[in-house]
Design a protein around this motif. Structure first.
Motif, PDB file in Angstrom:
ATOM      1  N   LYS A 271       0.819  -1.219   0.000  1.00 24.92           N
ATOM      2  CA  LYS A 271       0.000   0.000   0.000  1.00 24.92           C
ATOM      3  C   LYS A 271       0.852   1.268   0.000  1.00 24.92           C
ATOM      4  O   LYS A 271       0.514   2.273   0.638  1.00 24.92           O
ATOM      5  CB  LYS A 271      -0.966  -0.004   1.202  1.00 24.92           C
ATOM      6  N   PRO A 275      -4.124   5.119  -2.840  1.00 26.89           N
ATOM      7  CA  PRO A 275      -5.224   5.839  -2.173  1.00 26.89           C
ATOM      8  C   PRO A 275      -5.967   4.936  -1.192  1.00 26.89           C
ATOM      9  O   PRO A 275      -6.140   3.738  -1.437  1.00 26.89           O
ATOM     10  CB  PRO A 275      -6.143   6.246  -3.328  1.00 26.89           C
ATOM     11  N   LYS A 276      -6.397   5.531  -0.085  1.00 23.03           N
ATOM     12  CA  LYS A 276      -7.127   4.753   0.930  1.00 23.03           C
ATOM     13  C   LYS A 276      -8.514   4.361   0.445  1.00 23.03           C
ATOM     14  O   LYS A 276      -9.051   3.327   0.817  1.00 23.03           O
ATOM     15  CB  LYS A 276      -7.230   5.571   2.231  1.00 23.03           C
ATOM     16  N   THR A 277      -9.106   5.210  -0.384  1.00 21.90           N
ATOM     17  CA  THR A 277     -10.460   4.965  -0.891  1.00 21.90           C
ATOM     18  C   THR A 277     -10.394   4.421  -2.313  1.00 21.90           C
ATOM     19  O   THR A 277      -9.707   4.984  -3.172  1.00 21.90           O
ATOM     20  CB  THR A 277     -11.292   6.264  -0.883  1.00 21.90           C
TER      21      THR A 277
END
Length: 560
Positions: A271, A275-277
């Protein structure tokens, strides 16, 4: 007046392909016939010389044809054996975010396929894979075409750049420069300006994706992956430039993808800059009709082959390329030695006209066809399937081979039309004088658009380079512009033209089942095509304005 007459055969080719939709093999045949008639009637060449130099050009195309044959043969082998399905399935499991998938599959995997096979295969393989993991078919076609730009000068183990070099090779000898050094410099300068453009195009592809196919109709979701796009581009460009500068045109697209893919996949797994979303497309039921496939696209996922076995041919290829292309290793000297070179001196009884072919140095034979037979064994391809693979490859190659035969014949006839009874320079020189007189010192602005035009009408960066590299060389030489930089602009322009060329767009829409949306895709792709062209033109133009000429270093090095 004579410059315009000399230009007529090329204009015929352009009009036939761009307006009358005549296929490349017929258009180039007609172009050669027109050039032969002009050479006979206006330049007053002897008919025997017209035929001899045309046949010499056709023979010069054999190297390129064998490379294409080997690349397509391997691709067909992997598709029929199920190896490509295994490779595709492995990619589909990397990320659930379409923005990330577009970069991984559209750009990196597309670059790998371009470097290994070229000639339209990235769109044929990457686009259906994107569709299979949820992309709107039109979006998949768009992404595959936009990203098939930076790797293209080095597609099919360097065929476009090598073709550009092949048609000017004899003219280069008059400059007092070693041919291999010029070819390596051309490789380098076909890559270096692309480094800046690549930083933009990877991100711009995502921007186009989210703006046109996202529920927000906004560029904002692309900003979240800007760091990832820049990171991917920077990792990719290091091996891309190093291999172009030090190894030659056979390596950049292939090696850059091989090096970058595992690094970026590891970064996604941990990661890094992700992006987290997760962003997603609009719901399928709200897709515009033009986005959808009108025919069903299916991906064969029945194979049980392991990833390692599926990738094995592509692991062997770069190893063989390195062992046989690096000058300090003994194999390169063996493969290019006179004993391994087929030579016909005084071809057709014409003094000074010599044809030579370095037989086993051709990448189509080693490694491609050699690795095909390895793949037959490790992928358990039956005799029946082997026969089908060869038949399918010959069928796919026939049109391209005829186009290349007449394309090379046309170029050599242009070059050697100075052997005439009229006392005129060759058609190529006179045509170049006309172009030079119109464009002047700003010719470098025109140069990449000539490359784009060649790809637009032919559907091939290789054909574009064959058609126009001699013109670019002679025009640059007359204007005192750096010939290496101008031919590099031709090469980069021909690569960028892949985004908008009619043949590629039609093929991509056919592959993705979006027949009828070709006009929409063309209008969409003009924007990144122009942006890309402006970037490389500004970079090369700045070098020219500052007085930089890579040829000076080659001459100084040769004299030293």
């Amino acid at each position: 007046m004579y410059a315009l007459i000399a230009l007529l055969p090329i204009l015929f080719v352009v009009l036939l392909m761009a307006i009358a939709n005549v296929v490349a093999k017929k258009a180039l045949m007609i172009g050669w016939i027109a050039a032969a008639l002009i050479a006979l009637m206006i330049w007053r060449m002897d008919g025997y010389y017209v035929l001899a130099y045309s046949l010499y050009g056709a023979m010069s195309s054999i190297d390129v044809i064998i490379i294409i044959f080997g690349a397509i043969l391997l691709m067909n082998t992997l598709k029929r054996s199920g190896a490509m399905s295994t490779i595709n399935r492995g990619f589909s499991q990397i990320s659930a975010d379409p923005r990330i998938q577009a970069v991984i599959i559209g750009f990196l995997f597309g670059s790998f396929i371009e470097g290994a096979a070229g000639f339209g295969t990235p769109a044929a393989l990457a686009a259906p894979l994107l569709i299979s993991i949820g992309f709107p078919p039109l979006a998949a076609a768009m992404i595959a075409l936009i990203y098939n730009s930076t790797p293209v000068p080095f597609g099919a183990v360097g065929t476009p750049v090598n073709s550009a070099y092949a048609v000017v090779e004899e003219a280069i000898s008059s400059l007092g420069v070693q041919g291999d050094a010029y070819r390596l410099a051309l490789s380098a300068w076909s890559a270096i300006p692309n480094t800046i453009a690549c930083l933009f195009v990877v991100f711009f592809g995502v921007c186009m994706l989210v703006k046109l196919f996202g529920p927000e109709k906004s560029f904002k979701p692309a900003l979240a992956v800007l760091p990832f796009c820049l990171f991917t581009s920077c990792v990719y460009l290091v091996p891309y430039v190093i291999s172009a500068v030090y190894l030659g045109p056979e390596f950049p697209a292939l090696f850059a993808a091989i090096v970058t893919l595992p690094i970026i996949i590891a970064a996604i797994h941990h990661k890094v800059l992700i992006p987290k979303t997760i962003w997603s497309f609009k719901p399928k039921e709200s897709w515009d009709d033009s986005w959808k496939a009108r025919t069903e696209i299916t991906i064969n996922t029945s194979t049980k082959m392991s990833l390692l076995r599926a990738w094995m041919p592509y692991i062997i290829i770069p190893i063989i390329l390195v062992l046989t292309r690096l000058p300090f290793l003994p194999l390169k000297g063996l493969m290019t030695s006179p004993a391994m070179t087929f030579t016909i001196p005084t071809l057709f009884g014409i003094e000074g006209l010599t044809y030579s072919w370095k037989i086993i140095n051709n990448p189509g034979l080693i490694p491609f066809i050699f690795v095909v037979f390895i793949a037959f064994f490790i992928h358990h391809v039956t005799r029946s399937d082997q026969k089908k693979i060869f038949i399918e490859t010959f069928r796919q190659l026939s049109g391209a081979a005829i186009a290349l035969l007449f394309g090379f014949a046309l170029v050599q006839l242009y070059r050697f039309s100075n052997f005439n009874s009229s006392g005129m320079d060759s058609m190529l020189i006179i045509m170049a004088q006309g172009v030079a007189g119109v464009a002047g010192s700003l010719y470098f602005v025109v140069s990449p658009f000539i490359g784009i035009l060649g790809s637009f009408i032919s559907g091939s960066a290789t054909v574009s380079n064959i058609l126009f590299s001699s013109l670019q060389f002679e025009t640059a030489f007359m204007l005192g512009l750096p010939t290496i930089l101008i031919i590099a602009l031709q090469s980069m322009g021909s690569a960028v033209g892949n985004m908008i060329c009619v043949n590629n767009i039609v093929a991509a829409c056919a592959t993705c089942g979006t027949i009828g949306s070709e006009g929409k895709l063309l209008r969409t792709n003009i924007v990144p095509c122009l942006i890309y062209t402006c970037i490389v033109t500004c970079i090369v133009g700045l070098l020219i304005v500052l007085g930089y000429d890579p040829l000076n270093a080659l001459i100084d090095g040769g004299s030293g």
